[in-house]
Structure formats: structure tokens, C-alpha cells
Design a protein around this motif. Sequence first.
Motif, short mmCIF file in Angstrom:
data_model
loop_
_atom_site.label_atom_id
_atom_site.label_comp_id
_atom_site.label_asym_id
_atom_site.label_seq_id
_atom_site.Cartn_x
_atom_site.Cartn_y
_atom_site.Cartn_z
N SER A 190 -14.51 -0.08 -19.34
CA SER A 190 -13.13 0.31 -19.59
C SER A 190 -12.33 0.52 -18.32
O SER A 190 -11.08 0.49 -18.35
N LEU A 191 -13.01 0.74 -17.21
CA LEU A 191 -12.31 1.00 -15.95
C LEU A 191 -11.43 -0.17 -15.52
O LEU A 191 -10.45 0.00 -14.79
N ILE A 192 -11.76 -1.38 -15.99
CA ILE A 192 -10.93 -2.53 -15.66
C ILE A 192 -9.50 -2.33 -16.16
O ILE A 192 -8.52 -2.77 -15.53
N ASN A 193 -9.35 -1.60 -17.27
CA ASN A 193 -8.02 -1.38 -17.82
C ASN A 193 -7.22 -0.35 -17.04
O ASN A 193 -6.00 -0.30 -17.15
N SER A 194 -7.91 0.49 -16.25
CA SER A 194 -7.18 1.46 -15.42
C SER A 194 -6.38 0.73 -14.35
O SER A 194 -5.31 1.20 -13.94
N ILE A 195 -6.87 -0.42 -13.89
CA ILE A 195 -6.14 -1.20 -12.89
C ILE A 195 -4.88 -1.79 -13.50
O ILE A 195 -3.80 -1.79 -12.90
N PHE A 196 -5.00 -2.27 -14.74
CA PHE A 196 -3.82 -2.76 -15.46
C PHE A 196 -2.82 -1.62 -15.65
O PHE A 196 -1.61 -1.78 -15.43
N GLY A 197 -3.32 -0.45 -16.07
CA GLY A 197 -2.44 0.70 -16.26
C GLY A 197 -1.72 1.08 -14.98
O GLY A 197 -0.52 1.39 -14.98
N TYR A 198 -2.45 1.02 -13.86
CA TYR A 198 -1.85 1.33 -12.57
C TYR A 198 -0.72 0.35 -12.25
O TYR A 198 0.37 0.75 -11.85
N ASP A 199 -0.99 -0.94 -12.44
CA ASP A 199 0.03 -1.96 -12.16
C ASP A 199 1.28 -1.77 -13.01
O ASP A 199 2.40 -2.05 -12.58
N THR A 200 1.09 -1.29 -14.24
CA THR A 200 2.23 -1.04 -15.13
C THR A 200 3.01 0.20 -14.70
O THR A 200 4.23 0.18 -14.56
N GLY A 201 2.27 1.30 -14.49
CA GLY A 201 2.92 2.56 -14.15
C GLY A 201 3.59 2.56 -12.80
O GLY A 201 4.69 3.10 -12.63
N VAL A 202 2.94 1.94 -11.80
CA VAL A 202 3.47 2.02 -10.44
C VAL A 202 4.81 1.30 -10.31
O VAL A 202 5.66 1.67 -9.49
N LEU A 203 5.04 0.28 -11.14
CA LEU A 203 6.29 -0.48 -11.03
C LEU A 203 7.49 0.35 -11.47
O LEU A 203 8.61 0.11 -11.00
N SER A 204 7.28 1.35 -12.34
CA SER A 204 8.41 2.15 -12.83
C SER A 204 9.14 2.84 -11.68
O SER A 204 10.36 2.96 -11.69
N GLY A 205 8.38 3.31 -10.69
CA GLY A 205 8.99 3.93 -9.52
C GLY A 205 9.20 2.95 -8.39
O GLY A 205 10.20 3.00 -7.67
N ALA A 206 8.24 2.03 -8.22
CA ALA A 206 8.32 1.07 -7.12
C ALA A 206 9.55 0.18 -7.23
O ALA A 206 10.13 -0.23 -6.22
N ASN A 207 9.99 -0.11 -8.47
CA ASN A 207 11.13 -1.02 -8.60
C ASN A 207 12.42 -0.43 -8.02
O ASN A 207 13.33 -1.17 -7.64
N LEU A 208 12.48 0.92 -7.92
CA LEU A 208 13.64 1.53 -7.27
C LEU A 208 13.71 1.14 -5.80
O LEU A 208 14.78 0.89 -5.24
N PHE A 209 12.53 1.10 -5.15
CA PHE A 209 12.46 0.79 -3.72
C PHE A 209 12.46 -0.73 -3.48
O PHE A 209 13.02 -1.20 -2.50
N ILE A 210 11.81 -1.47 -4.39
CA ILE A 210 11.81 -2.94 -4.28
C ILE A 210 13.23 -3.47 -4.38
O ILE A 210 13.65 -4.34 -3.61
N LYS A 211 13.99 -2.93 -5.32
CA LYS A 211 15.37 -3.36 -5.51
C LYS A 211 16.19 -3.14 -4.25
O LYS A 211 16.98 -4.00 -3.83
N GLU A 212 15.97 -1.98 -3.60
CA GLU A 212 16.72 -1.66 -2.39
C GLU A 212 16.28 -2.51 -1.21
O GLU A 212 17.11 -3.02 -0.44
N ASP A 213 14.96 -2.71 -1.05
CA ASP A 213 14.43 -3.43 0.11
C ASP A 213 14.71 -4.93 0.03
O ASP A 213 15.16 -5.55 1.00
N LEU A 214 14.45 -5.53 -1.13
CA LEU A 214 14.60 -6.98 -1.27
C LEU A 214 15.97 -7.38 -1.80
O LEU A 214 16.21 -8.58 -2.04
N LYS A 215 16.84 -6.39 -2.01
CA LYS A 215 18.22 -6.64 -2.47
C LYS A 215 18.24 -7.41 -3.79
O LYS A 215 18.88 -8.46 -3.94
#
Length: 499
Positions: free
Chosen positions: A28-53
Motif C-alpha cells: 500500500s505504500l506505493i499509494n502514499s507516493i501518489f497521495g503526496y504528488d496530489t497533495g503537494v500540488l495544492s500548495g506548490a501551484n501557488l509558487f509554480i504559477k509565480e515562478d513560471l508565470k
Amino acid sequence: MGAIEIANGENEKPKLNKYALGCAIVASLINSIFGYDTGVLSGANLFIKEDLKLNDTQIQVLAGTLNLAALVGSAMSGRTSDMIGRRKTIVLASLIFMVGAILMGYSPNFIVLMVGRCIAGVGVGFSLMIAPVYSTEISSSTHRGALSSLPELCISIGILLGYISNVAFSKLPLKLGWRLMMGVAAIPSIALAFGILQMPESPRWLVMQGRLKDAEDVLFLVCDSEQEAISRFRDLKAAVGIPEDSKEEVVIPPKKTASGAGVWKELFVRPTPTVRRIMLAAWGIHFFQHLTGIEGVVLYSPRIFKKAGIESKQKLLLATVGVGITKTIFILIATFKLDKFGRRRLMLTSVSGVTTALLVLACTLTVVHFSTKPLLWALCVSIISTYTYVAFFSIGLSTVTWVYTSEIFPLRLRAQGASVGVAINRAVTATIAMTFISIYKALTIGGAFFMFAGFSALAGVFFYFFMPETKGMALEEIELLFTPGGSKAKQQKTEEVGV
């Protein structure tokens, strides 16, 4: 003797086999990586949007790409796992995740970021199918709900870790912070690929390959008693069509059984009435799961809280961490209670709570939208209703969907039938992820959640009429629930055993 065993089974539930638990956890630990990729984008997209315009359309595409690429992975995963085995399929998913994470962490521009996200999405398609299928096939009927819900628990833990990563790396320089958020998932991917190789193969897959001695050895490891192992081994041979009195260590099963060939015809060209009912239940649950709006909450919760009145980036990320904590706690509760309360009861409770919470959230956000000044009460109600929504979603829609669809397909159809469910799931998820911003701009954010509340009510009607209870039944017996007159046949069989 049979009556005595049944009586004992009713009075005392067998203990959870620790070896089976360990196998299910690692898988089941394989799904924790998927969960991480999903969750991290919710905050990362704020910074990605600013950095990559980037604009909002590009952010939506980035969010949905993971799930669109998962369609490719899910289409390949069922046949792949039938051919190379459940364990090697998990290893393959880990390696795919590793490559995707490295590319996302490197990302000098939007194109490379998208390529990395697409590769990780293929891994998602594999992991969402194989983790619950392996956990289901390694489990006994008395604890199958708990063990096969572990993949969803790991997704939730991964989402929470993604939210925490947002907070931890947000203070770093802009160009470094979001890249570390996205790339750090490569580390557990490597470790998991090695760890999975220490696990045994699924006994059901081994029987499909005719490796009877290997399957029997695994069953003696994951069962609590010799009688349980013998009984499960006998049922598995019957499901594959191997004579019960076969004493050979290795037999040559039909080619179609060993490789999974011919399954697509049985599912789509010449399905029996039983298979049609199973497909309707399994794929319908996947269809409705994400129409309740969870993707909008998980991916865009910072935007929801911002609309409600929170302005600071740090406070937005901290409020989002609360979503992850709530999701993890209630999935953990569901994991322990699934085999006690049953799939159907938890699902109906879940969808009722989700519908109510969505209506409250929609009403509150609508008031905020038309208000000319900040409303503290509306902010508090928005946060509480969001957390309530996540809690109710987690106890049923989140966990039961994967448990139920991994157990109701017959053995010969399980992997590929589950893979179609994953494809449907990811298609709906991608649609929501890639249109949520556009929807709430068109309808207002309150209107968007009114729409999701309507879908949730329809989901409740579907679950009520098309989802029979499977709690405590052996995998090889569940097919009877979907066979015309099958429930009566199952009851008659139980009475005969008791006699």
C-alpha cells in the motif's frame, strides 16, 4: 462439524495475521507516493504559477495531467499484472514514480514539468489498481476490509505529507522551494522498489499460473490456521478450474487463465448477467466517487479558504494541512470499522454526510460572494463544513470504493476489471481537476459546490439500489450476490454447511 465452526466464527473473530498485515502495508505504500504528488500540488501551484508565470488554464492542465496520464497506466496495469504478477507490477509502478519525481524536481520550464507529471501519472494508474488488488488477494475474508483499505489510508497520509511539505519548503527561495516539494518523492520510490521484492506473490495469481506449491506455501504464511489455508487453497483451485484432487506442484492452466487473455471479450463483448451487474456496481462507484467534488477540495482548498476570507499564504497552507489531518484520521477510523459495520452502511452514511456538508459550504460561500465586507462567521463555517465534508468522504466514499471494487470481480476478471474502474475514476478526476477553476468562475464557488451536492445525492441513490453488502464473504462466494437468485443460493449453501 460445520455447524460448530460457524458457531465459533460468529462468537470469536479470528486474529489479524501479522504477516498478511505486513505484506498489505508494504504494497500500500506505493499509494502514499501518489497521495503526496496530489497533495503537494495544492500548495506548490501557488509558487509554480509565480515562478513560471503560468495562467489559471495552465494550472488546471497541470493538475489534471496526472489523472489523464493515469488512464494510460490503468489501461496497461490489469493485463501487466496478470502477465508478470502483482509484486513485479508494484515494483514497476515505483520505478515509474521515481522517474516522474526526478523530472518534476528538475523542471527548468513548464514543458519538462508536464512531462514529469505525465510519467508520474502512468505510475498512478498502475498503483491505484495493483495495491488494493494485492491487499485483497492476500487477506482473509474476516479482515479483508481493513487490509484492502490500507492503500487509501496511504494515499491520505501521502496527501498530508504533501501539505506539510508545502509549509516546510515554502520559506525557501522561490526557484528552489517548489522543486524540492515536487522532487523529494523520488527518495521513497527507490526504497519501496527494493522493499517490495521481499514480499511474497499473491497466492491467487500463483494459482492462475498453475504454481500450486508456491501458492500453498504463501497461504500457510498469511492464514491463521492450517484449516483456513486448506479451505482457501481449495476455493482458489476451483475458481481457476483446477481439479480439487490435483496433487501436482505445478500444473499447466489454460493459456487464457495464466495470461489474462480473453478478459476484455468477457467484460465487453459477451458479459453474462452476473458480470454485467458486477460491472455496473464496480464502475458506477468509481464514476460517482469524484463527482462529489473531492478533487476540487484536495487540489484547490487554498483557493476555497481564500474565497472564505484567509489572505496570508502561510495561513492558507496551514488551513490546508487541516484537510489532510482530517482525511487521514477518518480513513484510519474507517479502516478499523469497515469489517464491523460493512461496506454498504459506511457508504450510505458517507454520502449522506457529504451531501449535507456540501450544501452548508455552498450556502456559506454564496453569502460570502455577495457580501461587501469580511464575515468571520462565514469563514469559520466554511472551514468547519470543509473539514466535515472531508471526514464523511473519508469514512466511506474514499475507502469503500477501492475495497469494494477490488473484491467483487471474479478472480479471472479481477485485475483487468479493476483497471477499467481506475480508468473511469481517473477520467472523472481529471475532468474535475481541469475544470474546477473554470466552473467556479462561471457559477461562483458556491454554485460549484451546489452542483457537487446534487451529484452526491444521485450517488446516494445509486449506492442504495446497486451495492449489496460483501462483508465477511469469501472472495470466491461474492459472485453469487450478483447472480440472479444468487443470494438465495448463498443462503441455502450456508444452511447446508450448518447441517
